[in-house]
Scaffold this motif. Structure first.
Motif, short mmCIF file in Angstrom:
data_model
loop_
_atom_site.label_atom_id
_atom_site.label_comp_id
_atom_site.label_asym_id
_atom_site.label_seq_id
_atom_site.Cartn_x
_atom_site.Cartn_y
_atom_site.Cartn_z
N ARG A 106 27.78 61.01 1.84
CA ARG A 106 28.74 59.99 2.26
C ARG A 106 30.12 60.59 2.47
NH1 ARG A 106 28.65 55.44 -2.02
NH2 ARG A 106 29.04 57.27 -3.26
N SER A 107 30.33 61.79 1.95
CA SER A 107 31.65 62.43 1.98
C SER A 107 31.90 63.16 3.30
CB SER A 107 31.76 63.45 0.86
OG SER A 107 31.48 62.86 -0.37
N TYR A 108 33.17 63.36 3.59
CA TYR A 108 33.58 64.18 4.72
C TYR A 108 35.03 64.57 4.53
CZ TYR A 108 35.76 59.91 6.55
OH TYR A 108 36.52 58.78 6.69
N PHE A 109 35.44 65.62 5.23
CA PHE A 109 36.83 66.05 5.25
C PHE A 109 37.39 65.67 6.60
CE2 PHE A 109 39.73 69.23 6.99
CZ PHE A 109 40.75 69.20 6.07
N CYS A 110 38.61 65.17 6.62
CA CYS A 110 39.28 64.85 7.87
C CYS A 110 40.75 65.24 7.76
CB CYS A 110 39.17 63.35 8.19
SG CYS A 110 40.03 62.90 9.71
N SER A 111 41.22 65.92 8.77
CA SER A 111 42.63 66.30 8.82
C SER A 111 43.16 65.95 10.20
CB SER A 111 42.76 67.81 8.58
OG SER A 111 44.09 68.22 8.78
N THR A 112 44.34 65.35 10.23
CA THR A 112 44.97 65.12 11.52
C THR A 112 45.58 66.43 11.97
OG1 THR A 112 47.00 64.41 10.44
CG2 THR A 112 45.45 62.69 11.10
N VAL A 113 45.54 66.65 13.26
CA VAL A 113 46.01 67.93 13.79
C VAL A 113 46.96 67.65 14.94
CG1 VAL A 113 45.28 70.09 14.84
CG2 VAL A 113 43.79 68.95 13.21
N GLY A 114 48.17 68.12 14.82
CA GLY A 114 49.13 67.97 15.90
C GLY A 114 48.89 69.00 16.98
N ASP A 115 49.61 68.89 18.04
CA ASP A 115 49.44 69.80 19.17
C ASP A 115 49.76 71.24 18.79
OD1 ASP A 115 49.02 70.54 21.87
OD2 ASP A 115 51.18 70.58 22.17
N ALA A 116 50.76 71.45 17.97
CA ALA A 116 51.20 72.80 17.64
C ALA A 116 50.10 73.61 16.95
CB ALA A 116 52.43 72.75 16.74
#
Length: 131
Positions: A106-116
């Protein structure tokens, strides 16, 4: 090169996510035909969700996915749909996966990533198999 921004009637967006998730019990089942089929299914479903795969690496015991997504989808909904769809199809097509209580945790890793940092994430995902 494509325009990295999504242009709609009333908005311009750039929403990139880096996802990582694993099979149940971190079993090394994402190999051979299973890995190839998983890649096909991910491309199919992300297109349906109006997401664009920027980078994808399927390791034997985890998946790295770098996506450009519309603002109408929350990260939890993206994972819910990708995991549910791929689990259902893979377990129908590969009976040995039915030995697992479920395909994915059920788990996952998520990271927002900017353009840079998009290029940095792409390089990181690309080098995963060489480790």
């Amino acid at each position: 090169m494509h325009d990295k921004y999504r242009h709609k009637t009333t908005s311009v967006t750039l929403i990139n996510y880096h996802f990582v998730w694993i099979p149940k019990r971190r079993k090394k089942v994402l190999v051979g035909d299973v890995a190839k089929r998983l890649e096909e299914l991910l491309y199919e479903k992300t297109k349906e969700l109006d997401c664009e795969i920027i980078a994808l690496e399927i390791m034997e015991d985890h998946v790295h996915l770098f996506l450009c997504c519309p603002p109408t989808l929350a990260p939890d909904q993206i994972m819910f749909r990708l995991k549910g769809y791929t689990s259902r199809v893979l377990r129908q097509e590969f009976p040995h996966l039915l030995k697992l209580p479920s395909m994915w945790t059920r788990s996952y890793f998520c990271s927002t990533v900017g353009d840079a940092s998009s290029e940095t994430i792409k390089r990181y995902i690309a080098t995963q198999k060489t480790r």
